[in-house]
Scaffold this active site. Structure first.
Site, PDB file in Angstrom:
ATOM      1  N   CYS A  10     -18.012  53.677  23.202  1.00 42.83           N
ATOM      2  CA  CYS A  10     -17.273  54.617  24.054  1.00 42.83           C
ATOM      3  C   CYS A  10     -18.158  55.835  24.264  1.00 42.83           C
ATOM      4  CB  CYS A  10     -15.916  54.972  23.453  1.00 42.83           C
ATOM      5  SG  CYS A  10     -15.981  55.949  21.941  1.00 42.83           S
ATOM      6  N   ARG A  16     -11.755  55.944  20.886  1.00 43.25           N
ATOM      7  CA  ARG A  16     -11.563  54.565  21.342  1.00 43.25           C
ATOM      8  C   ARG A  16     -12.384  53.528  20.593  1.00 43.25           C
ATOM      9  NH1 ARG A  16     -12.560  55.548  27.580  1.00 43.25           N
ATOM     10  NH2 ARG A  16     -14.062  56.968  26.616  1.00 43.25           N
ATOM     11  N   ASP A 117      -8.852  57.076  27.725  1.00 45.58           N
ATOM     12  CA  ASP A 117      -9.393  57.967  26.698  1.00 45.58           C
ATOM     13  C   ASP A 117      -8.282  58.927  26.254  1.00 45.58           C
ATOM     14  OD1 ASP A 117     -10.858  59.596  25.033  1.00 45.58           O
ATOM     15  OD2 ASP A 117     -12.442  59.995  26.500  1.00 45.58           O
TER      16      ASP A 117
END
Length: 146
Positions: A10, A16, A117
């Site tokens: 990420c 994440r 996100d």
């Protein structure tokens, strides 16, 4: 090729990809799983809401320390799953020699969306992101060649 090592990527490696790493580790114990961030500040802890959410799924991020994406991590991995299409494209452009093993987690699970996100969001935002990640992980056909 049998997949043994999966790298999840990420942006900052505090939300994440560490959540995906923890959730995948709980599901697939036969895999080695790591995560990294394209702009990670090395050594940063996982975001507190991310730690809470993965604990709700029987995993932990208490020992997680952010790691920046490197060529050696890409070389280590059999598969590289990013959280967004833009991340996959950027890594493929930077490291074209690894292009064949880079895709999004969504694509691996048969989806066509980016993983949201949750950074800056409340605990429910992190829960929604974890749910999205879990849904994709559950759709992956682990018995077939990935």
């Amino acid at each position: 090729m049998a997949v043994k090592r999966v790298l999840l990527v990420c942006t900052g490696n505090t939300c994440r990809s560490p959540m995906a790493e923890a959730l995948l580790t709980v599901k697939e114990t036969g895999l080695e799983v790591k995560s990294a961030g394209m702009q990670a500040l090395a050594g940063s802890s996982a975001a507190p809401p991310a730690r809470i959410v993965v604990r709700e799924h029987g995993a932990t991020l208490d020992e997680h320390h952010a790691e920046r994406l490197t060529r050696s991590l890409l070389e280590w991995a059999d598969l590289v799953w990013t959280m967004t299409q833009a991340q996959a494209l950027q890594i493929k452009q930077q490291y074209p020699e690894h292009e064949n093993k880079i895709t999004t987690l969504a694509s691996a699970g048969g989806f066509h969306e980016d993983i949201t996100d949750p950074v800056g969001g409340d605990l429910d935002a992190y829960r929604r992101t974890a749910g999205q990640i879990n849904q994709m992980l559950e759709r992956i056909e682990w018995g077939r060649e990935l």
